[in-house]
Structure formats: structure tokens, C-alpha cells
Design an enzyme around this catalytic site. Structure first.
Site, PDB file in Angstrom:
ATOM      1  N   LYS A   9      -9.375   7.860   2.305  1.00 22.80           N
ATOM      2  CA  LYS A   9      -9.920   6.500   2.169  1.00 22.80           C
ATOM      3  C   LYS A   9     -11.325   6.362   2.743  1.00 22.80           C
ATOM      4  CE  LYS A   9      -5.363   4.293   2.268  1.00 22.80           C
ATOM      5  NZ  LYS A   9      -4.543   5.505   2.499  1.00 22.80           N
ATOM      6  N   HIS A  25      -9.634   1.849   0.299  1.00 18.98           N
ATOM      7  CA  HIS A  25      -8.178   1.713   0.271  1.00 18.98           C
ATOM      8  C   HIS A  25      -7.775   1.149  -1.086  1.00 18.98           C
ATOM      9  CE1 HIS A  25      -4.144   1.138   1.197  1.00 18.98           C
ATOM     10  NE2 HIS A  25      -4.205   0.427   2.305  1.00 18.98           N
ATOM     11  N   GLU A  52      -0.583   5.669  13.438  1.00 17.55           N
ATOM     12  CA  GLU A  52      -0.227   6.879  12.710  1.00 17.55           C
ATOM     13  C   GLU A  52      -0.409   8.129  13.573  1.00 17.55           C
ATOM     14  OE1 GLU A  52      -0.925   8.948   8.336  1.00 17.55           O
ATOM     15  OE2 GLU A  52      -2.291   7.373   9.017  1.00 17.55           O
ATOM     16  N   CYS A  55       0.806  -1.222   0.000  1.00 18.67           N
ATOM     17  CA  CYS A  55       0.000   0.000   0.000  1.00 18.67           C
ATOM     18  C   CYS A  55       0.838   1.272   0.000  1.00 18.67           C
ATOM     19  CB  CYS A  55      -0.944  -0.017   1.197  1.00 18.67           C
ATOM     20  SG  CYS A  55      -1.893  -1.547   1.299  1.00 18.67           S
ATOM     21  N   HIS A 106      -2.620   8.189   6.089  1.00 15.29           N
ATOM     22  CA  HIS A 106      -2.842   6.866   5.498  1.00 15.29           C
ATOM     23  C   HIS A 106      -4.225   6.365   5.919  1.00 15.29           C
ATOM     24  CE1 HIS A 106      -1.806   3.106   3.661  1.00 15.29           C
ATOM     25  NE2 HIS A 106      -1.903   2.427   4.793  1.00 15.29           N
ATOM     26  N   PHE A 160       1.900  -3.365   3.954  1.00 14.86           N
ATOM     27  CA  PHE A 160       2.277  -4.662   4.507  1.00 14.86           C
ATOM     28  C   PHE A 160       3.780  -4.877   4.313  1.00 14.86           C
ATOM     29  CE2 PHE A 160      -2.040  -7.081   4.044  1.00 14.86           C
ATOM     30  CZ  PHE A 160      -2.566  -6.306   5.062  1.00 14.86           C
TER      31      PHE A 160
END
Length: 419
Positions: free
Chosen positions: A339, A344, A318, A167, A307, A404
Site C-alpha cells: 500500500k 489502500h 499488526e 478491506c 496489511h 472495519f
């Protein structure tokens, strides 16, 4: 030697809100959700049956129709968004012919590559045998082929490769493209990411991990960053591509300049395959490094496109990192989560969010984070834009993406203030 200045001269999108950058941002400012029921394949038995899907997509005149039918959707998204970014940069056919194409490159990545072609190919092997497999199988699943075919189409002979860091892919690609210009290897770079993961295997894979929301009865409210009722992210798809140029090259050809890219940073949590560090150390270090690369003070930052995936651990990590980096100044920084409306978009997320960040700089308006009905208590220490859009003159903006594998990335943008 003075650092070469880099500016953003073009933007192109493929999104659940269509393929026009201005319309894309208007929908975000209005707080509209692009999440819809999945209709691309039967999924009644899946615990998640919705996504931020791209619908009614037409390649128009941007691709040969026969080739468009053959390639994976992520390649179609790459080529259309890349060419629309060039249009935005006022690089029509005549202008392109005046460029030194050996100094024009492309770094557009994908987190997962040709998921549809892969699924169809495996099904062909299992049901019809290996001899029936298309010879295009391998070329159309590998992540570099979107940028490669775009480069072939345009005749761009400069640096051309893809980065795949889940991502964080788009941000890694944008940062790498900027480095090509800073190192004197290119004058113009197309950079960003594309993803088309809404397939049976794509959906099933994320279901198996247990990271998707299951709010099927309220799908438009399922993506809810920082809300205490969040239960996972919503899959999205599309593409976001920027045109980056050295300032001198952009000025010499009279290019439109939408923002300045001040710098960026990447690093790794080195912690867990899918979970972020709870203390936010990797994310905090990445933002610190990005600010150092950009040469700006923390106090100059007044906007962060987060994010913010709508996962229980990731959202908190975050915010913890932002507080670690900015301390009391964090309360003076407007923060939002794109998002919440488009889902996402995985490898394309950073490209789309970079465009949202640049549009915020241009319009002086920051879109809301929707579905934030019951904020997590940690938000008392920051200023998250929710409910409706806000006017805000941005001095310096950060755009964060994490993936990831512990891949962290931060980009720094600012209004262009002249040469």
C-alpha cells in the site's frame, strides 16, 4: 481423507500501474508511487485531494462497449481483471469450452460496491425526480453484480457469490473460493475483489472518519506504513483476481501453476467498529489459525505481505501480532507493505496483494516499502524491506488483510513443488 491441493493458475489486475500483472510488479519492485491528484471530481475544499487512481482505463475487447459505459467502474474492473486472469491461466475460448462449467465458479467481492452509480442515482432523484432514475440503479450498485455479470458472460454455473468484509473482502473471497474446491463443489474458481471508491461520497466518507492522510504537498510520500510521520492511509482502487484450481484439474489440462495455496483463516476482533485491538489478539489468532490450516510450521514462514495501511494504530497492531505469533523468528521474516505505492484499495487490496505475494514467490524478489524514512521503534524487532527491492527465496508466505468491523484474514501461499 487427504486434503485436496489447490494451486494458483491465473492472475489478473486493474491498478494504478495498469492492467498487466508483470508491469504491475515491475513498478512495485522499482519503488514507484502510483498516487496522483484526484481529477475525477472537484475536491479543492477537501483536506485530502489525492489517491492511487486508475487512469486511462479501457475495457478493450473484454466487455461490450455499451454495457461498459452503463455499469459502475467496479464492475468494469471485475470483468477485465477476471478475464485477464483466465488468459493468464491459458483458458482461452477453446479451453473454456472444454471445461465443465457447472464446476466453474466466481467469488469476487467489493467492500463498497457501485459508488459512482449510487452517487449519480441519488443526484438524479434530488434534481430530476425519482421517475428519471435508471432501472439499472440497483443492479449496478450491489456488490455481487460484478461476479454475476462475469459469470453470465463466461457461462460459469458453479458457486457464484460475493463477500463484503470491508478491506478484508478479497482475502475472504479467496479463502471461500478455495473451500468450494476443497469441498468438491468446483474445479475452477475466480476469486478476489474490486473497488472503485474515488467519488465525492467515498472521499468525503473517509475524510469524516479522519483516517486519510492530508499530505497534499507530498502526495507520493503520503502512504508511509510504519513511519513515525504517518498520518492516515491513501485511498486506492482497482481489482485483483486469482484463478484457483484443484491440482488434479490443473495438471490434467496442462495449466501453468504459479504458486500453491496452502490454506487460510478468518476471524473477528469483536472489539470496535473501526479500530483494531491494540494487543493484536485477533490478528495473531488469525495468523495462527491460517498456519494450522496450511499445516506449516512457523519456522517455515519467511515472508509476510502486511496489511500495513499507514494508520497509527493499525500498523503497530499488526507488528505486535507478528511478534506474538513468531517470537524471535519474526526477525527472520521479510515483511513489506504494498500500500505504500498503490494506496489502500479497500475491498480490492487483498487481491492485489495476493498477486504481489505470488509474484515475489515467482521472481525471488520482494518489493520495498517506500517512504519509510523514520521507522517506528517497534520495527527493530522485525525485518521490514524498505528503500529498495531485495532478492529472497520464499519458502512460505503470508498475505494479511484486515477490515472495519474487526474482520481479519490471512492467506498462505508457497512455491509449487510438484505433485
Amino acid at each position: 481423507m487427504a486434503k485436496k491441493r489447490i494451486v494458483v493458475t491465473g492472475m489478473g489486475v486493474v491498478s494504478c500501474f495498469g492492467n498487466d500483472v508483470d508491469l504491475f510488479y515491475e513498478q512495485l519492485l522499482a519503488g514507484n508511487s502510483g498516487v496522483v491528484p484526484i481529477e475525477e471530481f472537484p475536491c479543492a475544499e477537501y483536506p485530502t485531494r489525492f489517491a492511487g487512481a486508475v487512469r486511462s482505463f479501457d475495457v478493450g475487447d473484454y466487455m461490450d462497449k455499451k454495457q461498459a459505459r452503463r455499469v459502475d467502474p467496479f464492475i468494469r474492473y471485475t470483468i477485465v481483471s477476471g478475464k485477464k486472469a483466465l488468459e493468464s491461466a491459458k483458458l482461452d475460448a477453446d479451453a473454456l469450452n472444454k471445461l465443465d462449467k457447472k464446476r466453474c465458479g466466481i467469488i469476487i467481492g467489493s467492500g463498497m460496491g457501485g459508488m459512482s452509480v449510487f452517487y449519480d442515482g441519488v443526484e438524479t432523484i434530488l434534481t430530476k425526480g425519482y421517475k428519471r432514475l435508471t432501472p439499472f440503479f440497483v443492479p449496478y450498485i450491489i456488490t455481487n453484480m460484478g461476479g454475476a455479470l462475469l459469470g453470465i458472460d463466461l457461462g460459469f454455473m458453479g458457486p457464484n457469490f460475493s463477500i463484503s468484509t470491508a478491506c478484508a473482502t478479497s482475502n475472504y473471497c479467496i479463502q471461500a473460493a478455495a473451500e468450494q474446491i476443497q469441498q468438491g463443489k468446483a474445479d475452477v474458481m475466480l476469486a478476489g475483489g474490486a473497488e472503485a471508491p474515488i467519488t465525492p461520497t467515498g472521499l468525503a466518507g473517509f475524510v469524516a472518519i479522519g483516517c486519510l492522510s492530508t499530505k497534499n504537498e507530498e502526495m507520493t510520500k503520503a502512504s508511509r506504513p510504519w513511519d513515525q510521520g504517518r498520518d492516515g492511509f491513501v485511498m486506492g482502487e482497482g481489482a485483483g483476481v486469482l484463478v484457483l484450481e484443484s491440482l488434479e484439474h490443473a495438471l490434467a489440462r496442462g495449466a501453468p501453476i504459479y504458486a500453491e495455496y496452502l490454506g487460510g483463516a478468518i476471524n473477528c476482533d469483536a472489539y470496535h467498529m473501526t479500530s483494531p485491538r491494540e494487543d493484536g489478539l485477533g490478528v495473531a489468532s488469525c495468523m495462527e489459525d491460517a498456519l494450522a490450516a496450511a499445516g506449516v510450521a512457523k519456522e517455515d514462514v519467511n515472508y509476510i505481505n502486511a496489511h500495513a495501511t499507514s494508520t497509527p494504530a493499525g500498523d503497530l497492531c499488526e507488528i505486535e501480532a507478528i511478534l506474538k505469533v513468531f517470537g524471535p523468528h519474526a526477525k527472520k521474516i521479510k515483511i513489506n507493505g504494498t500500500k505504500s505505492m498503490i494506496g489502500h484499495c479497500l475491498g480490492a487490496a487483498g487481491g492485489l496483494e495476493a498477486i504481489a505475494t505470488i509474484k515475489a514467490i515467482l521472481t525471488g524478489k520482494i518489493h520495498p516499502t517506500i517512504n519509510l524514512d523514520n521507522p517506528d521503534p517497534i520495527l527493530q524487532s522485525v525485518d521490514v524491506v524498505s528503500d529498495k527491492a531485495q532478492s529472497h527465496q520464499i519458502r512460505v508466505a503470508l498475505s494479511n488483510s484486515f477490515g472495519f468491523g474487526g474482520h481479519n484474514s490471512t492467506l498462505v501461499f508457497a512455491p509449487f513443488k510438484g505433485s
